[in-house]
Design a protein around this motif. Structure first.
Motif, short mmCIF file in Angstrom:
data_model
loop_
_atom_site.label_atom_id
_atom_site.label_comp_id
_atom_site.label_asym_id
_atom_site.label_seq_id
_atom_site.Cartn_x
_atom_site.Cartn_y
_atom_site.Cartn_z
N ASP A 17 -8.98 10.42 -5.82
CA ASP A 17 -8.42 9.16 -4.42
C ASP A 17 -7.07 8.45 -5.31
OD1 ASP A 17 -5.88 7.76 -3.20
OD2 ASP A 17 -7.98 8.04 -1.66
N PHE A 18 -5.76 8.59 -5.90
CA PHE A 18 -5.13 8.66 -7.27
C PHE A 18 -5.19 6.52 -6.84
CE2 PHE A 18 -0.49 7.25 -8.29
CZ PHE A 18 -0.77 7.23 -9.88
N TRP A 19 -4.56 6.44 -5.49
CA TRP A 19 -4.08 6.02 -4.65
C TRP A 19 -5.17 4.32 -5.16
CZ3 TRP A 19 0.17 4.84 -5.13
CH2 TRP A 19 1.56 5.39 -4.71
N ILE A 20 -6.30 4.57 -4.88
CA ILE A 20 -7.43 3.70 -5.22
C ILE A 20 -7.37 3.01 -6.77
CG2 ILE A 20 -9.68 4.04 -4.93
CD1 ILE A 20 -9.93 5.23 -2.62
N PHE A 21 -7.55 4.52 -7.53
CA PHE A 21 -7.46 4.21 -9.00
C PHE A 21 -6.37 3.63 -9.27
CE2 PHE A 21 -7.47 5.51 -13.11
CZ PHE A 21 -8.74 6.47 -13.52
N LEU A 22 -4.97 3.67 -9.12
CA LEU A 22 -4.30 2.84 -9.27
C LEU A 22 -4.06 1.07 -9.21
CD1 LEU A 22 -1.20 2.90 -10.77
CD2 LEU A 22 -0.10 3.75 -8.17
N GLU A 23 -4.74 0.67 -7.64
CA GLU A 23 -5.66 -0.09 -7.14
C GLU A 23 -6.48 -1.23 -8.40
OE1 GLU A 23 -6.93 -2.43 -3.27
OE2 GLU A 23 -6.68 -0.23 -3.13
N LYS A 24 -7.18 -0.50 -8.38
CA LYS A 24 -8.28 -1.01 -9.10
C LYS A 24 -7.72 -0.95 -10.55
CE LYS A 24 -11.76 -0.49 -6.84
NZ LYS A 24 -12.16 -1.91 -6.01
N ALA A 25 -6.21 -0.22 -11.44
CA ALA A 25 -5.88 -0.66 -12.23
C ALA A 25 -5.33 -1.77 -12.43
CB ALA A 25 -4.77 1.16 -12.86
N TYR A 26 -4.21 -1.70 -11.69
CA TYR A 26 -3.87 -3.33 -10.39
C TYR A 26 -4.46 -4.44 -10.84
CZ TYR A 26 -0.13 -6.42 -8.82
OH TYR A 26 0.56 -7.61 -8.39
N GLU A 27 -5.48 -3.86 -10.37
CA GLU A 27 -6.28 -5.58 -10.15
C GLU A 27 -6.61 -5.66 -11.35
OE1 GLU A 27 -9.61 -3.62 -7.57
OE2 GLU A 27 -8.47 -4.04 -5.76
N ASN A 28 -7.01 -5.12 -12.33
CA ASN A 28 -7.14 -5.27 -13.69
C ASN A 28 -6.29 -5.12 -14.44
OD1 ASN A 28 -11.01 -4.63 -13.69
ND2 ASN A 28 -10.00 -3.15 -12.41
N ASN A 29 -5.25 -4.96 -14.24
CA ASN A 29 -4.08 -5.08 -15.69
C ASN A 29 -4.26 -4.57 -16.76
OD1 ASN A 29 -1.35 -6.10 -16.63
ND2 ASN A 29 -2.57 -7.46 -17.88
N VAL A 30 -4.37 -2.79 -15.86
CA VAL A 30 -4.65 -2.04 -16.88
C VAL A 30 -3.44 -1.29 -16.21
CG1 VAL A 30 -5.97 0.34 -17.52
CG2 VAL A 30 -7.38 -1.80 -17.41
N LYS A 31 -2.50 -1.09 -17.78
CA LYS A 31 -1.26 -0.22 -17.68
C LYS A 31 -1.75 1.74 -17.73
CE LYS A 31 1.66 -4.03 -18.81
NZ LYS A 31 1.14 -4.78 -18.50
N LEU A 32 -1.57 2.08 -16.39
CA LEU A 32 -1.63 3.52 -16.52
C LEU A 32 -1.27 4.47 -17.03
CD1 LEU A 32 -4.06 3.93 -13.12
CD2 LEU A 32 -4.70 3.77 -15.94
N ASP A 33 -1.31 5.56 -18.63
CA ASP A 33 0.10 6.77 -18.38
C ASP A 33 -1.45 8.02 -18.27
OD1 ASP A 33 -2.09 7.58 -20.58
OD2 ASP A 33 -0.44 5.68 -21.82
N ILE A 34 -0.28 9.43 -17.74
CA ILE A 34 -0.90 10.59 -17.58
C ILE A 34 -2.31 10.37 -18.57
CG2 ILE A 34 0.47 11.78 -19.09
CD1 ILE A 34 -0.85 13.01 -15.43
N GLY A 35 -2.06 10.07 -19.89
CA GLY A 35 -3.48 9.77 -20.48
C GLY A 35 -4.89 9.41 -19.90
N HIS A 36 -5.29 8.95 -19.99
CA HIS A 36 -6.39 8.11 -19.05
C HIS A 36 -6.09 9.41 -18.18
CE1 HIS A 36 -4.01 4.35 -20.19
NE2 HIS A 36 -5.12 3.89 -20.01
N PHE A 37 -5.83 9.51 -17.01
CA PHE A 37 -6.34 10.78 -15.96
C PHE A 37 -6.48 12.51 -17.28
CE2 PHE A 37 -3.61 8.00 -14.05
CZ PHE A 37 -4.39 7.40 -12.84
N ILE A 38 -6.29 12.65 -18.25
CA ILE A 38 -6.14 13.70 -18.82
C ILE A 38 -7.17 13.15 -19.47
CG2 ILE A 38 -6.02 15.09 -20.88
CD1 ILE A 38 -3.09 14.77 -19.64
N LEU A 39 -7.78 12.24 -19.81
CA LEU A 39 -8.81 12.06 -20.63
C LEU A 39 -10.04 11.74 -19.62
CD1 LEU A 39 -7.95 9.20 -23.44
CD2 LEU A 39 -8.97 11.91 -23.33
#
Length: 131
Positions: A17-39
């Motif tokens: 679930d991309f939205w949950i992933f994005l929410e957790k990143a936001y809560e932890n102040n992590v700026k995601l890019d496509i590289g995170h998902f590829i890894l």
């Protein structure tokens, strides 16, 4: 089996679930890019691919194939940082390390080893991450 094609499939998987992933990143102040998902996809999918190769071709042949693609670090079952960096289109393994650090901050248990026998191995995923 074409390993390059299998790796492309692994990279493009969207089993979470991309939205949950994005929410957790936001809560932890992590700026995601496509590289995170590829890894993350590679950390999950490479071991599945390896198991399938072992089942269909035998462990020795699977190791031979993985060695020829330099997927695992030398004589280990850790995914090589050198292998990972080419899939996020970066020149430095530091880019891999930084994204792995971000994934760890989101609750992913990833073992890291440095040196010639080092690399990365996904040990466990956080409770919120359900595929």
């Amino acid at each position: 089996m074409n390993i390059d094609e299998e790796i492309k499939k692994i990279i493009k998987k969207k089993d979470y679930d991309f939205w949950i992933f994005l929410e957790k990143a936001y809560e932890n102040n992590v700026k995601l890019d496509i590289g995170h998902f590829i890894l993350l996809n590679l950390l999950i999918g490479i071991y599945d691919l390896y198991k399938n190769l072992c089942d269909s071709l035998g462990e020795d042949r699977a190791k031979e194939i993985f060695n020829s693609y330099k997927i695992f670090a030398k004589n280990s079952d850790y995914i090589s940082g050198e292998f990972l960096k080419k899939y996020i289109n970066r020149k430095s393994r530091v880019a891999v390390h930084n994204r792995i650090k971000d994934l760890k901050s989101l609750g992913f248990k990833i073992e890291s080893k440095s040196g010639a026998y080092g690399g990365y191995k996904l040990i466990d995923v956080p409770e919120w991450f359900k595929r």
